[in-house]
Design a protein around this motif. Structure first.
Motif, short mmCIF file in Angstrom:
data_model
loop_
_atom_site.label_atom_id
_atom_site.label_comp_id
_atom_site.label_asym_id
_atom_site.label_seq_id
_atom_site.Cartn_x
_atom_site.Cartn_y
_atom_site.Cartn_z
N GLY A 171 0.94 -1.08 0.08
CA GLY A 171 -0.13 -0.04 -0.15
C GLY A 171 0.68 1.38 0.22
O GLY A 171 1.83 1.05 -0.19
N ASP A 172 0.18 2.05 0.18
CA ASP A 172 0.33 3.72 -0.12
C ASP A 172 0.90 4.31 1.77
O ASP A 172 1.00 4.91 2.10
CB ASP A 172 0.12 4.72 -0.83
CG ASP A 172 0.05 4.49 -1.59
OD1 ASP A 172 1.05 4.15 -2.20
OD2 ASP A 172 -1.08 4.94 -2.50
N SER A 173 1.66 2.93 2.65
CA SER A 173 1.67 3.60 4.22
C SER A 173 3.19 3.67 4.42
O SER A 173 4.17 3.40 3.47
CB SER A 173 1.13 2.60 5.57
OG SER A 173 2.33 1.27 4.61
N ASP A 174 3.66 4.45 5.17
CA ASP A 174 4.95 5.00 5.86
C ASP A 174 5.80 4.04 6.27
O ASP A 174 6.54 3.83 7.29
CB ASP A 174 4.79 5.93 6.21
CG ASP A 174 4.80 7.60 5.43
OD1 ASP A 174 4.46 6.85 3.80
OD2 ASP A 174 3.93 8.05 5.90
N GLU A 175 5.19 2.70 6.31
CA GLU A 175 5.73 1.02 7.15
C GLU A 175 7.32 0.72 6.32
O GLU A 175 7.29 0.34 5.79
CB GLU A 175 4.83 -0.09 7.12
CG GLU A 175 4.60 -0.83 7.85
CD GLU A 175 4.04 -2.16 7.49
OE1 GLU A 175 3.60 -2.76 8.29
OE2 GLU A 175 2.70 -1.84 7.22
N LEU A 176 8.15 0.87 7.58
CA LEU A 176 8.64 0.30 6.90
C LEU A 176 9.42 -1.12 6.58
O LEU A 176 8.81 -1.87 7.77
CB LEU A 176 10.34 0.50 8.01
CG LEU A 176 11.85 -0.12 8.15
CD1 LEU A 176 12.12 0.82 6.74
CD2 LEU A 176 12.25 -0.10 9.45
N LEU A 177 9.66 -1.49 5.30
CA LEU A 177 10.15 -2.95 5.08
C LEU A 177 10.99 -3.93 5.29
O LEU A 177 10.95 -4.76 5.56
CB LEU A 177 9.16 -2.90 3.53
CG LEU A 177 7.95 -2.09 3.58
CD1 LEU A 177 7.67 -2.16 1.75
CD2 LEU A 177 7.05 -3.09 4.25
N GLY A 178 12.14 -2.82 5.31
CA GLY A 178 13.42 -3.63 4.93
C GLY A 178 14.30 -2.57 4.83
O GLY A 178 13.80 -0.87 4.91
N PHE A 179 15.21 -2.68 4.53
CA PHE A 179 16.61 -1.44 4.09
C PHE A 179 17.65 -2.17 2.85
O PHE A 179 18.24 -3.40 2.73
CB PHE A 179 17.50 -1.28 5.58
CG PHE A 179 18.50 -2.03 5.98
CD1 PHE A 179 19.74 -2.11 5.70
CD2 PHE A 179 17.98 -3.40 6.64
CE1 PHE A 179 20.87 -2.77 5.93
CE2 PHE A 179 19.06 -4.27 6.66
CZ PHE A 179 19.92 -4.13 6.41
#
Length: 104
Positions: free
Chosen positions: A1-9
């Motif tokens: 989605g368009d959230s600001d959730e951190l998925l990785g680095f």
């Protein structure tokens, strides 16, 4: 989605190297990881082309290089499918690592 959730680095250059690797002319080291609860969700597979394109555009390397712990078959398969090949294996911090290289 368009959230600001951190998925990785993702990191580049010296921060991406592990002990046992040295800088090499024209070679950009790339490192990264995905949040553990998102493994096998396709996050890294969908992002790796963008990471490669960003690295090319930003740093203009001749080659990209990464180091993966030898036991990490999932990450190794991902990098092989993205055009990397194993160039060597070496003893790194507490375990064996394989170094993978691909033309930029």
């Amino acid at each position: 989605g368009d959230s600001d959730e951190l998925l990785g680095f993702c990191c580049f250059g010296p921060e991406a190297r592990v002990a046992g690797q040295d800088a090499a002319d024209g070679v950009l080291d790339v490192g990264g990881g995905v949040r553990p609860d998102l493994l096998s969700a396709g996050v890294a597979t969908s992002l790796i082309p963008d990471i490669i394109n960003f690295a090319r555009a930003t740093f203009s390397p001749t080659h990209l290089r990464t180091a993966i712990a030898s036991f990490n078959e999932r990450s190794t398969r991902l990098c092989l499918s993205a055009g990397f090949t194993v160039s060597r294996c070496f003893e790194g911090p507490g375990k064996e690592f394989c170094e993978l290289l691909r033309p930029a």
